[in-house]
Design a protein around this motif. Structure first.
Motif, PDB file in Angstrom:
ATOM      1  N   UNK A  34       0.817  -1.210   0.000  1.00 27.10           N
ATOM      2  CA  UNK A  34       0.000   0.000   0.000  1.00 27.10           C
ATOM      3  C   UNK A  34       0.851   1.260   0.000  1.00 27.10           C
ATOM      4  N   UNK A  35       1.917   1.257   0.811  1.00 25.49           N
ATOM      5  CA  UNK A  35       2.734   2.458   0.950  1.00 25.49           C
ATOM      6  C   UNK A  35       4.065   2.104   1.599  1.00 25.49           C
ATOM      7  N   UNK A  36       5.166   2.615   1.048  1.00 26.76           N
ATOM      8  CA  UNK A  36       6.476   2.402   1.647  1.00 26.76           C
ATOM      9  C   UNK A  36       6.531   3.042   3.034  1.00 26.76           C
ATOM     10  N   UNK A  37       5.960   4.241   3.150  1.00 31.78           N
ATOM     11  CA  UNK A  37       5.977   4.936   4.430  1.00 31.78           C
ATOM     12  C   UNK A  37       5.164   4.183   5.477  1.00 31.78           C
ATOM     13  N   UNK A  38       4.026   3.632   5.066  1.00 37.19           N
ATOM     14  CA  UNK A  38       3.195   2.856   5.988  1.00 37.19           C
ATOM     15  C   UNK A  38       3.952   1.627   6.482  1.00 37.19           C
TER      16      UNK A  38
ATOM     17  N   UNK B  53      17.549   4.314 -10.066  1.00 40.56           N
ATOM     18  CA  UNK B  53      17.306   5.122  -8.868  1.00 40.56           C
ATOM     19  C   UNK B  53      16.235   6.190  -9.081  1.00 40.56           C
ATOM     20  N   UNK B  54      16.154   6.716 -10.305  1.00 38.20           N
ATOM     21  CA  UNK B  54      15.112   7.694 -10.607  1.00 38.20           C
ATOM     22  C   UNK B  54      13.740   7.029 -10.615  1.00 38.20           C
ATOM     23  N   UNK B  55      13.670   5.836 -11.202  1.00 40.28           N
ATOM     24  CA  UNK B  55      12.410   5.088 -11.207  1.00 40.28           C
ATOM     25  C   UNK B  55      11.958   4.807  -9.778  1.00 40.28           C
ATOM     26  N   UNK B  56      12.912   4.381  -8.939  1.00 37.67           N
ATOM     27  CA  UNK B  56      12.572   4.042  -7.560  1.00 37.67           C
ATOM     28  C   UNK B  56      12.193   5.284  -6.749  1.00 37.67           C
TER      29      UNK B  56
ATOM     30  N   UNK C  47       8.694   6.069  -7.749  1.00 37.06           N
ATOM     31  CA  UNK C  47       7.793   5.059  -7.188  1.00 37.06           C
ATOM     32  C   UNK C  47       7.561   5.270  -5.695  1.00 37.06           C
ATOM     33  N   UNK C  48       8.547   5.879  -5.013  1.00 37.10           N
ATOM     34  CA  UNK C  48       8.423   6.088  -3.571  1.00 37.10           C
ATOM     35  C   UNK C  48       7.564   7.290  -3.208  1.00 37.10           C
ATOM     36  N   UNK C  49       7.197   8.110  -4.202  1.00 41.89           N
ATOM     37  CA  UNK C  49       6.356   9.271  -3.916  1.00 41.89           C
ATOM     38  C   UNK C  49       5.006   8.804  -3.356  1.00 41.89           C
TER      39      UNK C  49
ATOM     40  N   UNK D 184       3.103   5.119 -11.113  1.00 42.99           N
ATOM     41  CA  UNK D 184       4.223   6.058 -11.162  1.00 42.99           C
ATOM     42  C   UNK D 184       5.507   5.363 -11.603  1.00 42.99           C
ATOM     43  N   UNK D 185       5.747   4.154 -11.084  1.00 45.51           N
ATOM     44  CA  UNK D 185       6.942   3.411 -11.487  1.00 45.51           C
ATOM     45  C   UNK D 185       6.890   3.059 -12.972  1.00 45.51           C
ATOM     46  N   UNK D 186       5.713   2.657 -13.445  1.00 44.94           N
ATOM     47  CA  UNK D 186       5.572   2.293 -14.858  1.00 44.94           C
ATOM     48  C   UNK D 186       5.792   3.515 -15.753  1.00 44.94           C
ATOM     49  N   UNK D 187       5.233   4.649 -15.360  1.00 44.34           N
ATOM     50  CA  UNK D 187       5.406   5.862 -16.161  1.00 44.34           C
ATOM     51  C   UNK D 187       6.865   6.284 -16.209  1.00 44.34           C
ATOM     52  N   UNK D 188       7.556   6.216 -15.066  1.00 42.74           N
ATOM     53  CA  UNK D 188       8.966   6.605 -15.021  1.00 42.74           C
ATOM     54  C   UNK D 188       9.823   5.664 -15.855  1.00 42.74           C
ATOM     55  N   UNK D 189       9.542   4.373 -15.774  1.00 41.31           N
ATOM     56  CA  UNK D 189      10.347   3.411 -16.524  1.00 41.31           C
ATOM     57  C   UNK D 189      10.149   3.579 -18.031  1.00 41.31           C
ATOM     58  N   UNK D 190       8.916   3.775 -18.444  1.00 43.26           N
ATOM     59  CA  UNK D 190       8.645   3.977 -19.870  1.00 43.26           C
ATOM     60  C   UNK D 190       9.310   5.261 -20.361  1.00 43.26           C
ATOM     61  N   UNK D 191       9.219   6.326 -19.573  1.00 49.11           N
ATOM     62  CA  UNK D 191       9.799   7.609 -19.986  1.00 49.11           C
ATOM     63  C   UNK D 191      11.316   7.546 -20.091  1.00 49.11           C
ATOM     64  N   UNK D 192      11.965   6.822 -19.169  1.00 42.93           N
ATOM     65  CA  UNK D 192      13.423   6.824 -19.109  1.00 42.93           C
ATOM     66  C   UNK D 192      14.076   5.767 -19.994  1.00 42.93           C
ATOM     67  N   UNK D 193      13.333   4.695 -20.320  1.00 40.78           N
ATOM     68  CA  UNK D 193      13.953   3.581 -21.035  1.00 40.78           C
ATOM     69  C   UNK D 193      13.420   3.373 -22.450  1.00 40.78           C
TER      70      UNK D 193
END
Length: 294
Positions: free
Chosen positions: A89-93, A228-231, A234-236, A245-254
Motif C-alpha cells: 500500500x505504501x512504503x511509508x506505511x 534510482x530515478x524510477x525508484x 515510485x516512492x512518492x 508512477x513506477x511504470x510511467x517513469x520506466x517507460x519515460x526513461x527507457x
C-alpha cells in the motif's frame, strides 16, 4: 472526505496506468507479456526477493542497534518481512509498521526508533542521489547531458544537508534531523549509505538480468543511471506501492532502448514482482507472529 482521501492514491494509479495503456499499443503490450520468458524471469525474481530482504534486514539491524533495539539478523528479517503487506500500500506505511513493531518487541522509546528511521531515510536519499549522479556519466546523448547537472546538483545538495545536520549547522540541517543523526558516528552513516548503494545496485542488476526475458537489452550502467530515478518516483506517496508512477517513469526513461510496448509490459511485471512475491513472505511472518503470541 476520509473515503476520498483513502481512494485518491488508487485513482491516481488507475489514471496513470489508463493514460499509459491509451498511449501505448495495447495489442503489442499484451503480445510482449505473452511472449515473455517467465521461466527465466521467475527464478531470478525469487532469488533477488530473498536477497533484498536479507540486505534490508542487515542494514536495519545495524541502524536500530545503535538506539538500543538489538535484534538478531533472523528477528530483524522477520520484522521487515512482516511489513511487506503494508508495503503493497505504501512504503511509508511499511516503515511506520516496522517502528511500531520494534517498539513492542524491544521497549525502546518511540522517539529513538523514529530518529533511527529518519536517519535511514536521510542515508537512503543520499545513496539514491549519488548513485544516479555517478552512473549518469555513463549515459550518452541528450538525456545524459540533461540529467547529469541536475543529478549532480541534487546529490551535492542532499550531501550538504546531511553533513550540515550531522555537524549541527542550523542553516543546512533541520533540528530534528540533526538530533537524529547525532546518535550516529560518521562511520555509521557512511556504512548505511554504502549498504544502501549496494541495495539499489542490486535492483539495477535484477532489471539488467531480466530485461532479455522481454527481448530488451540495455547496458548495466544505463540501467544503473535510471533505476534510482524510477525508484524515487515510485516512492512518492501519491500512489500505492508506486503503482502507475513506477511504470510511467520506466517507460519515460527507457523507451529509447526498445519498443515502448515492451517497456510497458516489463514495467507492469516488475511492479507486480515487488508486490506478489513479497506478500506471501509477509503473511508467513504474520502467521509466525500469531503462533508465538499464542
Amino acid at each position: 472526505m476520509s473515503r476520498l482521501r483513502h481512494a485518491l492514491p488508487w485513482l491516481v494509479a488507475a489514471s496513470i496506468l489508463g493514460f499509459l495503456l491509451a498511449r501505448v499499443d495495447g495489442a503489442a503490450t499484451f503480445a510482449a507479456l505473452r511472449d515473455a520468458d517467465l521461466r527465466v524471469y521467475v527464478p531470478i525474481a525469487l532469488l533477488f526477493t530473498g536477497l533484498w530482504l536479507a540486505l534490508d534486514a542487515f542494514i536495519l539491524r545495524g541502524l536500530f542497534a545503535r538506539v538500543g533495539a538489538r535484534l538478531s539478523f533472523a528477528e530483524m528479517a522477520r520484522a521487515r518481512a512482516a511489513t511487506y503487506p503494508w508495503m503493497a500500500l505504501s512504503f511509508d506505511l511499511a516503515n511506520v509498521s516496522l517502528v511500531a513493531g520494534l517498539r513492542r518487541a524491544t521497549g525502546v522509546p518511540l522517539a529513538s526508533l523514529t530518529a533511527a528511521m529518519l536517519t535511514h531515510y536521510a542515508c537512503d536519499l543520499v545513496a539514491l542521489a549519488t548513485i544516479a549522479a555517478t552512473a549518469s556519466f555513463a549515459v550518452e546523448g541528450a538525456l545524459g547531458a540533461a540529467l547529469r547537472p541536475v543529478l549532480c546538483g541534487l546529490a551535492l545538495a542532499i550531501v550538504a544537508v546531511l553533513l550540515g545536520a550531522r555537524l549541527g549547522v542550523s542553516r543546512l540541517g533541520a533540528t530534528r534531523l540533526a538530533s537524529a543523526l547525532g546518535t550516529y558516528r560518521p562511520v555509521d552513516l557512511a556504512r548505511v549509505v554504502a549498504l544502501r548503494w549496494l541495495f539499489y545496485t542490486s535492483f539495477a542488476a535484477f532489471v539488467w538480468l531480466t530485461l532479455p526475458c522481454f527481448d530488451l537489452r540495455v547496458s548495466f550502467l544505463d540501467v544503473l543511471a535510471r533505476m534510482p530515478l524510477v525508484q524515487s518516483v515510485a516512492a512518492l506517496p501519491i500512489a500505492p506501492s508506486g503503482l502507475g508512477t513506477a511504470q510511467a517513469a520506466m517507460v519515460a526513461l527507457f523507451s529509447s532502448f526498445g519498443p515502448t510496448s515492451s517497456w510497458l509490459a516489463y514495467s507492469l511485471v516488475y511492479g507486480l514482482t515487488l508486490v506478489v512475491l513479497r506478500l506471501p513472505i509477509g503473511f508467513a511472518a504474520w502467521g509466525r507472529r500469531l503462533e508465538l503470541a499464542s
